[in-house]
Structures are given as structure tokens and as C-alpha cells.
Design an enzyme around this catalytic site. Sequence first.
Site, PDB file in Angstrom:
ATOM      1  N   ARG A 214       0.846  -1.174   0.000  1.00  0.00           N
ATOM      2  CA  ARG A 214       0.000   0.000   0.000  1.00  0.00           C
ATOM      3  C   ARG A 214       0.886   1.229   0.000  1.00  0.00           C
ATOM      4  O   ARG A 214       1.807   1.350   0.821  1.00  0.00           O
ATOM      5  CB  ARG A 214      -0.920   0.026   1.238  1.00  0.00           C
ATOM      6  CG  ARG A 214      -1.638   1.359   1.500  1.00  0.00           C
ATOM      7  CD  ARG A 214      -2.630   1.697   0.433  1.00  0.00           C
ATOM      8  NE  ARG A 214      -3.324   2.968   0.717  1.00  0.00           N
ATOM      9  CZ  ARG A 214      -4.091   3.600  -0.152  1.00  0.00           C
ATOM     10  NH1 ARG A 214      -4.269   3.092  -1.374  1.00  0.00           N
ATOM     11  NH2 ARG A 214      -4.689   4.729   0.160  1.00  0.00           N
ATOM     12  N   SER A 217      -0.448   8.234   1.046  1.00  0.00           N
ATOM     13  CA  SER A 217       0.016   9.614   1.204  1.00  0.00           C
ATOM     14  C   SER A 217      -0.486  10.176   2.530  1.00  0.00           C
ATOM     15  O   SER A 217      -1.664  10.039   2.866  1.00  0.00           O
ATOM     16  CB  SER A 217      -0.482  10.480   0.042  1.00  0.00           C
ATOM     17  OG  SER A 217       0.042  10.013  -1.179  1.00  0.00           O
ATOM     18  N   GLU A 257       1.269  15.225   1.710  1.00  0.00           N
ATOM     19  CA  GLU A 257      -0.013  15.740   2.211  1.00  0.00           C
ATOM     20  C   GLU A 257      -0.784  16.467   1.122  1.00  0.00           C
ATOM     21  O   GLU A 257      -0.216  17.219   0.325  1.00  0.00           O
ATOM     22  CB  GLU A 257       0.269  16.699   3.369  1.00  0.00           C
ATOM     23  CG  GLU A 257      -0.960  17.257   4.046  1.00  0.00           C
ATOM     24  CD  GLU A 257      -1.509  16.358   5.143  1.00  0.00           C
ATOM     25  OE1 GLU A 257      -2.745  16.297   5.270  1.00  0.00           O
ATOM     26  OE2 GLU A 257      -0.709  15.742   5.862  1.00  0.00           O
ATOM     27  N   GLY A 258      -2.092  16.230   1.088  1.00  0.00           N
ATOM     28  CA  GLY A 258      -2.957  16.958   0.164  1.00  0.00           C
ATOM     29  C   GLY A 258      -2.640  16.685  -1.296  1.00  0.00           C
ATOM     30  O   GLY A 258      -2.653  17.598  -2.114  1.00  0.00           O
ATOM     31  N   ASP A 291      -3.106  16.336  -9.442  1.00  0.00           N
ATOM     32  CA  ASP A 291      -2.367  15.509  -8.491  1.00  0.00           C
ATOM     33  C   ASP A 291      -0.890  15.850  -8.607  1.00  0.00           C
ATOM     34  O   ASP A 291      -0.270  15.633  -9.644  1.00  0.00           O
ATOM     35  CB  ASP A 291      -2.598  14.018  -8.799  1.00  0.00           C
ATOM     36  CG  ASP A 291      -2.197  13.107  -7.642  1.00  0.00           C
ATOM     37  OD1 ASP A 291      -1.251  13.473  -6.913  1.00  0.00           O
ATOM     38  OD2 ASP A 291      -2.800  12.034  -7.484  1.00  0.00           O
ATOM     39  N   ARG A 293       1.584  14.643  -6.711  1.00  0.00           N
ATOM     40  CA  ARG A 293       2.461  13.666  -6.074  1.00  0.00           C
ATOM     41  C   ARG A 293       3.499  13.097  -7.037  1.00  0.00           C
ATOM     42  O   ARG A 293       3.241  12.965  -8.228  1.00  0.00           O
ATOM     43  CB  ARG A 293       1.634  12.530  -5.465  1.00  0.00           C
ATOM     44  CG  ARG A 293       0.858  12.940  -4.239  1.00  0.00           C
ATOM     45  CD  ARG A 293      -0.042  11.855  -3.728  1.00  0.00           C
ATOM     46  NE  ARG A 293      -1.183  11.622  -4.623  1.00  0.00           N
ATOM     47  CZ  ARG A 293      -2.200  10.815  -4.344  1.00  0.00           C
ATOM     48  NH1 ARG A 293      -2.203  10.147  -3.201  1.00  0.00           N
ATOM     49  NH2 ARG A 293      -3.186  10.673  -5.188  1.00  0.00           N
TER      50      ARG A 293
END
Length: 367
Positions: A214, A217, A257-258, A291, A293
Site C-alpha cells: 500500500r 500519502s 499531504e494533500g 495531483d 504527487r
Amino acid sequence: MYQIERAIFDIRRGLPVVVNAGEQRLLVQALEGSESVEALAHMAGSRPLLVLTRHRLAAMGVRLTADAASLPLATHITTGQLHGLATAETVSPPSTGLLSGLKPAGKAERGAVTLMRRALLIPAALCAFVTEESSAAIEQQLAEGRLLEVDAADAEQCLAGAPGMLKRVSEANIPLEDAAHSRFVLFREPDGLREHVAVVIGLQEEWGSAVPLRMHSACLTGDLFGSLRCDCGEQLRNAVADIQAMGGGVLLYLAQEGRGIGLANKLRAYTLQDGGLDTVDADQVLGFGDDERQYAVAVDMLNALKISQVQLLTNNPLKMEALRQGGIDVVSRQALYGSVTDQNQRYLNAKATRGGHLLEDVLSDQR
């Protein structure tokens, strides 16, 4: 990389840095926390620009194919107008006229706004080109260490961090409620801003060839405080229990985060959502993409743990693709759901319809 790390810390402290694009030098400062552009103008010898991302401009109705654009700032611009151009949900008519002169950003300006994103600030940069008349004073400050200079190409690439340079720092056994045999392994990125944790569940020698995985975030509000605005905390705990039931594996707890915009910007986005925007549009108003990330760090963590095949617990196809591009064999995918509530249903719908998350099964139960 070292200069970029120092530049990020200076920018977060509100100090200007010099971005060198070869023939031109750009003096760069974060918009966040800035009350005036005049000091920057005086130091550089030219009128400052405001560099905005294409996402922010799209939120203001300006379509742009380039990643960012620079906007010359009028001498009469107020602090409110300046910050409104970067963060306001709607730009009032007096401010719309300030958009004249907008042009695609060059390498130095793109590097400037990328530094802001890496620093987890509002992705808007105050910039001013250093004139020939001001060049000697800037050189003196650089020589004395009062200013820092970075290469524009390095600044533009800094968002990806430093692949392959992640450092394994410390580890300890941490028994969890749903997985008593767990070990936390902490990794730190070179710039020191982000630390990530691999939660190793069970005994590695007893795992199969495809390790249950898994990638989670970090979500302070959901994971720690049980926020009802998202399903993150429930997903986190369900992932630990599922991995334990599958015979053990790894949970990567990533400091993103976020969706990568940082806690301060996530709270700003929440306030915009309270006004009616969905999660994607709220992030766009602040200048971010759908996104933000980066998953290269996850690949580095898996490589450090000598894991090359995984069974991925996710609803996000982008995570599967990112791992595959990084050389990790994603053998299978397992869905991972939290509960749908009145408070998080709009958020989950936006993730499904606009972010491509595979949530049809859990959302169909609500219809």
C-alpha cells in the site's frame, strides 16, 4: 543538488535567491508572506513579474499551453491585488486589467515557480531580472554569501527530488493494533524537507514473490484526527489489516499531504471547497494540477527493501503506472475502500469522475 536544497530553505524563510539562466539572471522571491514588490525591484533594478502556473491561469479563464506565464506588475498594484491574482477564487474587474502583458514563462521563470512548489508554498513567484546596473551589487552579495545562486535547469527539475539519493536513516519495531509484528523504517530525502516511512508487516522471509503493498500519502487531518472530509484514516487502518491478513507486506507512508501540495495549501483548498468548489477545482484555483504527487521516492524505498514485485492495494491507476515506469512489477491490484459518508461523498465523487480513481463499487452502493 546542495544549492537547490539551500535555495528552498531561503525561499521558505522569505529571502530572495538568484536563478541563473545563462544570459540572464532572475531575482526570485516567494509571493507567500510578501507584502511589497518594491524591495525586489530596487535590488534587481527592474520592474518585477509575477509568475503563475497554467492551472492558476485556467482558473481565471486564461488558457495557456505553456506550464507557466509571467505577468509584468504595474507600479500601482496593491498587496491585495497582488495576492488576489495568485489565490482569489474570483478576480474582481479592477484586477483583470492587470493581466495585460501576460506571456509564456522562460526557463528561469519556470524554475522559479517550481522552487515554490518544491518548497510547499503557493505556486506563484515574484521575479525581477537583474539589470546591468544592478549586476555588480548582486555579485557582491553572492560573494559575501548574503545571496544564493542556482542554475535555472536545476531549479526546473527540482520537483522530482533526487531519485536514487534517498537515505535510510533509522528503524524500530512498532507493534500495531492490527499487525503486532511490524517494523518502521524511516527514509529521508536529501533536502531534509520530507521523511517517509516504510511499515514492514510480518517477516520478509515468509512473504511470497509478489509483496502486498500500500502506498499511502500522509493525511494529518484524516489519519490522526479522523476527519470526516476524506476516507484516508479508514483506508490507512484497513490497509494495515489487509496486509496482515495477506501474510504480511509493506505500507509506504509518504510525506505527500494533500496530494502533494502540503498541509498549508490543503487547508486553503478546504476553505475553497466550503464555498462550493470540488477538490480538483479548489487545487486549481491555488495554482496546482489534479495531483502533484511524485512516486519516484516509493520506487527508491522498494529498491532499498529489495522488493521488485508487488500486489498493490489501491484505487488509483496512476500509482500502478508510476511503479511500472520505475521498474516495479505490479502483479495485481486489490481495491481498498473506506466508508462513504455525507461529509466525504462529494470528495470521493470528484476523485472518481475527475481523478480516474476506481471507486465505482463503493459509490454505486450510495445510489
